[in-house]
Design a protein around this motif. Sequence first.
Motif, PDB file in Angstrom:
ATOM      1  N   HIS A   1      45.074 -27.866 148.567  1.00 40.68           N
ATOM      2  CA  HIS A   1      44.779 -28.018 149.998  1.00 40.68           C
ATOM      3  C   HIS A   1      46.045 -27.915 150.861  1.00 40.68           C
ATOM      4  O   HIS A   1      45.967 -27.706 152.053  1.00 40.68           O
ATOM      5  N   LEU A   2      47.211 -28.091 150.235  1.00 41.13           N
ATOM      6  CA  LEU A   2      48.456 -27.999 151.015  1.00 41.13           C
ATOM      7  C   LEU A   2      48.944 -26.560 151.127  1.00 41.13           C
ATOM      8  O   LEU A   2      49.857 -26.259 151.880  1.00 41.13           O
ATOM      9  N   ALA A   3      48.361 -25.670 150.310  1.00 43.64           N
ATOM     10  CA  ALA A   3      48.857 -24.293 150.263  1.00 43.64           C
ATOM     11  C   ALA A   3      47.975 -23.384 151.102  1.00 43.64           C
ATOM     12  O   ALA A   3      46.777 -23.607 151.229  1.00 43.64           O
ATOM     13  N   ASN A   4      48.605 -22.365 151.650  1.00 42.38           N
ATOM     14  CA  ASN A   4      47.872 -21.359 152.399  1.00 42.38           C
ATOM     15  C   ASN A   4      47.450 -20.300 151.389  1.00 42.38           C
ATOM     16  O   ASN A   4      48.154 -19.332 151.177  1.00 42.38           O
ATOM     17  N   ARG A   5      46.301 -20.531 150.721  1.00 44.90           N
ATOM     18  CA  ARG A   5      45.997 -19.681 149.582  1.00 44.90           C
ATOM     19  C   ARG A   5      44.626 -19.022 149.660  1.00 44.90           C
ATOM     20  O   ARG A   5      43.735 -19.461 150.373  1.00 44.90           O
ATOM     21  N   GLN A   6      44.504 -17.961 148.869  1.00 41.64           N
ATOM     22  CA  GLN A   6      43.219 -17.312 148.683  1.00 41.64           C
ATOM     23  C   GLN A   6      42.508 -18.031 147.535  1.00 41.64           C
ATOM     24  O   GLN A   6      43.103 -18.842 146.865  1.00 41.64           O
ATOM     25  N   GLN A   7      41.262 -17.670 147.288  1.00 42.75           N
ATOM     26  CA  GLN A   7      40.502 -18.255 146.166  1.00 42.75           C
ATOM     27  C   GLN A   7      40.597 -19.782 146.206  1.00 42.75           C
ATOM     28  O   GLN A   7      40.986 -20.404 145.216  1.00 42.75           O
ATOM     29  N   PRO A   8      40.227 -20.407 147.325  1.00 37.75           N
ATOM     30  CA  PRO A   8      40.406 -21.864 147.408  1.00 37.75           C
ATOM     31  C   PRO A   8      39.591 -22.620 146.357  1.00 37.75           C
ATOM     32  O   PRO A   8      39.937 -23.754 146.013  1.00 37.75           O
ATOM     33  N   ASP A   9      38.515 -21.987 145.838  1.00 37.59           N
ATOM     34  CA  ASP A   9      37.691 -22.709 144.854  1.00 37.59           C
ATOM     35  C   ASP A   9      38.170 -22.535 143.422  1.00 37.59           C
ATOM     36  O   ASP A   9      37.654 -23.182 142.523  1.00 37.59           O
ATOM     37  N   LEU A  10      39.102 -21.650 143.233  1.00 34.38           N
ATOM     38  CA  LEU A  10      39.592 -21.406 141.881  1.00 34.38           C
ATOM     39  C   LEU A  10      40.525 -22.534 141.460  1.00 34.38           C
ATOM     40  O   LEU A  10      41.520 -22.816 142.119  1.00 34.38           O
ATOM     41  N   LYS A  11      40.176 -23.222 140.373  1.00 29.78           N
ATOM     42  CA  LYS A  11      41.064 -24.251 139.802  1.00 29.78           C
ATOM     43  C   LYS A  11      41.507 -23.721 138.441  1.00 29.78           C
ATOM     44  O   LYS A  11      40.706 -23.630 137.509  1.00 29.78           O
ATOM     45  N   LEU A  12      42.772 -23.392 138.357  1.00 27.98           N
ATOM     46  CA  LEU A  12      43.253 -22.690 137.161  1.00 27.98           C
ATOM     47  C   LEU A  12      43.077 -23.529 135.895  1.00 27.98           C
ATOM     48  O   LEU A  12      42.668 -23.027 134.860  1.00 27.98           O
ATOM     49  N   THR A  13      43.382 -24.827 135.988  1.00 33.05           N
ATOM     50  CA  THR A  13      43.297 -25.659 134.780  1.00 33.05           C
ATOM     51  C   THR A  13      41.836 -25.932 134.396  1.00 33.05           C
ATOM     52  O   THR A  13      41.552 -26.245 133.251  1.00 33.05           O
ATOM     53  N   ARG A  14      40.912 -25.782 135.343  1.00 34.81           N
ATOM     54  CA  ARG A  14      39.491 -26.008 135.031  1.00 34.81           C
ATOM     55  C   ARG A  14      38.814 -24.710 134.596  1.00 34.81           C
ATOM     56  O   ARG A  14      38.036 -24.676 133.658  1.00 34.81           O
ATOM     57  N   ASP A  15      39.135 -23.618 135.292  1.00 38.08           N
ATOM     58  CA  ASP A  15      38.402 -22.370 135.087  1.00 38.08           C
ATOM     59  C   ASP A  15      38.965 -21.510 133.957  1.00 38.08           C
ATOM     60  O   ASP A  15      38.355 -20.526 133.561  1.00 38.08           O
ATOM     61  N   LEU A  16      40.136 -21.867 133.474  1.00 41.55           N
ATOM     62  CA  LEU A  16      40.717 -21.121 132.352  1.00 41.55           C
ATOM     63  C   LEU A  16      40.922 -22.097 131.191  1.00 41.55           C
ATOM     64  O   LEU A  16      41.118 -23.292 131.413  1.00 41.55           O
ATOM     65  N   GLN A  17      40.896 -21.561 129.979  1.00 46.79           N
ATOM     66  CA  GLN A  17      41.238 -22.405 128.841  1.00 46.79           C
ATOM     67  C   GLN A  17      42.722 -22.211 128.558  1.00 46.79           C
ATOM     68  O   GLN A  17      43.127 -21.211 127.976  1.00 46.79           O
ATOM     69  N   LEU A  18      43.537 -23.161 129.041  1.00 45.43           N
ATOM     70  CA  LEU A  18      44.991 -23.032 128.916  1.00 45.43           C
ATOM     71  C   LEU A  18      45.482 -23.853 127.724  1.00 45.43           C
ATOM     72  O   LEU A  18      45.204 -25.048 127.633  1.00 45.43           O
ATOM     73  N   LEU A  19      46.189 -23.205 126.823  1.00 44.49           N
ATOM     74  CA  LEU A  19      46.716 -23.903 125.654  1.00 44.49           C
ATOM     75  C   LEU A  19      48.234 -23.923 125.747  1.00 44.49           C
ATOM     76  O   LEU A  19      48.859 -22.870 125.870  1.00 44.49           O
ATOM     77  N   VAL A  20      48.814 -25.114 125.713  1.00 47.52           N
ATOM     78  CA  VAL A  20      50.281 -25.197 125.771  1.00 47.52           C
ATOM     79  C   VAL A  20      50.853 -24.865 124.392  1.00 47.52           C
ATOM     80  O   VAL A  20      50.444 -25.442 123.389  1.00 47.52           O
ATOM     81  N   LEU A  21      51.749 -23.911 124.392  1.00 41.29           N
ATOM     82  CA  LEU A  21      52.340 -23.431 123.150  1.00 41.29           C
ATOM     83  C   LEU A  21      53.492 -24.350 122.753  1.00 41.29           C
ATOM     84  O   LEU A  21      54.470 -24.473 123.477  1.00 41.29           O
TER      85      LEU A  21
ATOM     86  N   GLN B   1      54.854 -24.249 116.714  1.00 40.55           N
ATOM     87  CA  GLN B   1      53.638 -23.460 116.505  1.00 40.55           C
ATOM     88  C   GLN B   1      53.953 -21.965 116.475  1.00 40.55           C
ATOM     89  O   GLN B   1      53.273 -21.182 115.837  1.00 40.55           O
ATOM     90  N   LEU B   2      55.006 -21.629 117.206  1.00 40.16           N
ATOM     91  CA  LEU B   2      55.278 -20.241 117.539  1.00 40.16           C
ATOM     92  C   LEU B   2      55.528 -19.368 116.311  1.00 40.16           C
ATOM     93  O   LEU B   2      55.020 -18.260 116.216  1.00 40.16           O
ATOM     94  N   GLN B   3      56.322 -19.871 115.382  1.00 40.10           N
ATOM     95  CA  GLN B   3      56.704 -19.031 114.241  1.00 40.10           C
ATOM     96  C   GLN B   3      55.550 -18.815 113.273  1.00 40.10           C
ATOM     97  O   GLN B   3      55.489 -17.798 112.591  1.00 40.10           O
ATOM     98  N   SER B   4      54.623 -19.786 113.223  1.00 41.45           N
ATOM     99  CA  SER B   4      53.549 -19.676 112.233  1.00 41.45           C
ATOM    100  C   SER B   4      52.294 -18.997 112.806  1.00 41.45           C
ATOM    101  O   SER B   4      51.427 -18.567 112.060  1.00 41.45           O
ATOM    102  N   MET B   5      52.221 -18.874 114.124  1.00 44.50           N
ATOM    103  CA  MET B   5      51.009 -18.344 114.750  1.00 44.50           C
ATOM    104  C   MET B   5      50.807 -16.869 114.382  1.00 44.50           C
ATOM    105  O   MET B   5      51.728 -16.068 114.464  1.00 44.50           O
ATOM    106  N   LYS B   6      49.593 -16.529 113.977  1.00 43.76           N
ATOM    107  CA  LYS B   6      49.305 -15.131 113.625  1.00 43.76           C
ATOM    108  C   LYS B   6      49.163 -14.299 114.900  1.00 43.76           C
ATOM    109  O   LYS B   6      48.450 -14.681 115.817  1.00 43.76           O
ATOM    110  N   LEU B   7      49.847 -13.180 114.939  1.00 43.49           N
ATOM    111  CA  LEU B   7      49.777 -12.330 116.131  1.00 43.49           C
ATOM    112  C   LEU B   7      48.734 -11.235 115.929  1.00 43.49           C
ATOM    113  O   LEU B   7      49.010 -10.046 116.034  1.00 43.49           O
ATOM    114  N   THR B   8      47.527 -11.671 115.633  1.00 44.37           N
ATOM    115  CA  THR B   8      46.423 -10.721 115.487  1.00 44.37           C
ATOM    116  C   THR B   8      45.263 -11.244 116.324  1.00 44.37           C
ATOM    117  O   THR B   8      45.296 -12.364 116.818  1.00 44.37           O
TER     118      THR B   8
END
Length: 458
Positions: free
Chosen positions: A292-312, A316-323
Amino acid sequence: MRIVNLNPGSDIGASAWFVELDNFRLLMDAGMHPKRDGRAALPLYAEVEREDLDAIAISHCHHDHVGSVPVAMRHFPKAHVLMTDLSYCLLGRILHNSVNVMLRQREEHGIHDYPLFTHDQVEENEAQFQGFKCNRPIEWGALQKVRAGLRSPDLEFFDAGHTPGSAGILVRGKSQTLFYTGDVCFHDQTLQRAARFCGVQADVLIMETTRGDRLPPPGFTRAGEIDRLTEAIQRVLARRGCVLMPAFALGRTQEILALLALLMEAGRIPRQPIHIGGLGRVFTEIYDQKAHLANRQQPDLKLTRDLQLLVLEKDQLQSMKLTGGRLFVLTAGMLTEYTPAHDLALRMIGDERQAVFFVGYADPATPGGRLKASKPGETFVFSAAGGEVTRRCETGDFDLTAHASREALLDFVGRVSPRTVLLGHGELAARQWFEEQIRERYPKMKIIQPAPGLSVEV
Ligand SMILES: [Zn+2]
Ligand SMILES: [Zn+2]
């Protein structure tokens, strides 16, 4: 009015401008030079250390504009730090993160100047941070001077459309005004709306010149660039490769996440988790909470709610399969060493299924810049830690800049109609282009490219 450019370099470097107006003194931005280490990265505070500073004002929370706020506050302990209310939610986090980065660099690169400040100091400094709305005049003179009957100039923030919380700063004195653009973007981005600098007029203009040496290719549009990126991602996912998009934690990461969310929503890329870095997650959460403090587009888009964000996590990085087609949006836009983005890129470089897509600036002298410039099959030194690599992965460069085009800035100069323009925050060729163009289009204006540390009377 007296102005000193405190950037220690003659490139984009660290932003810090000292201004004296009607016997009051203001520091605008207190950045850190991203390409220098230790004390050499600091603005030239020694040039103004005898000055009785009234206040510090911050344009936005990128490292090159705020990275040395605690050092500036050691020189000027009484000064309050004024910023937009969204920057107020971010600045402490940025500075605490800087302490962590400096501690790591001390250990890993042996830079003994580091840390230039501590967590305790940041906490102490925070008591003097103040957040304000845009388009409200703010008195910034020291209280004792105002009490003694001096009239303080005021200051007003104008939304700069560059990153969450970014602003240009108008300083109004008794008979003269100054406008400082900070970093500005005059076009809409995916989330961030264009700058609102309407009606700004000033006698003196301090202007960023980042894109002065960039001529967009014929037919270039931002929408076309987004289509090109979408098709590139589709292609990599179809061959079950992974996509890494290195992005700065503040601004760029939220822009790319929003873009991916819209593409998933529209069915243009499959819905799937996105791996992000810890700091990117922190700023994305703050951005969602303070939307609400930002002058932004997509005011209803909540990134942490609407996307499945996984913190790396690092281990984890070296063992993760890149396929199987994973998406990574990781902090360290230039793939700086000792970051997950660097380590992941190193794993991907030799594998032709994988792709690294650049969506922001990468300096040629960084691992990211070298990868960006490399040809398929070329062998080159990626970094000291990573050593020599042969590039087999796909790379791409997509121009989704958060800086105004040079033509838009040139038009803006005409609208502000200043007596004097000071050119900063750009490489020499970029500043040169502006100097020539302004001279041609607005022949009455005085143009200055102030040398580091030099005091200019305007
Ligand atoms: Zn910036
Ligand atoms: Zn900047």
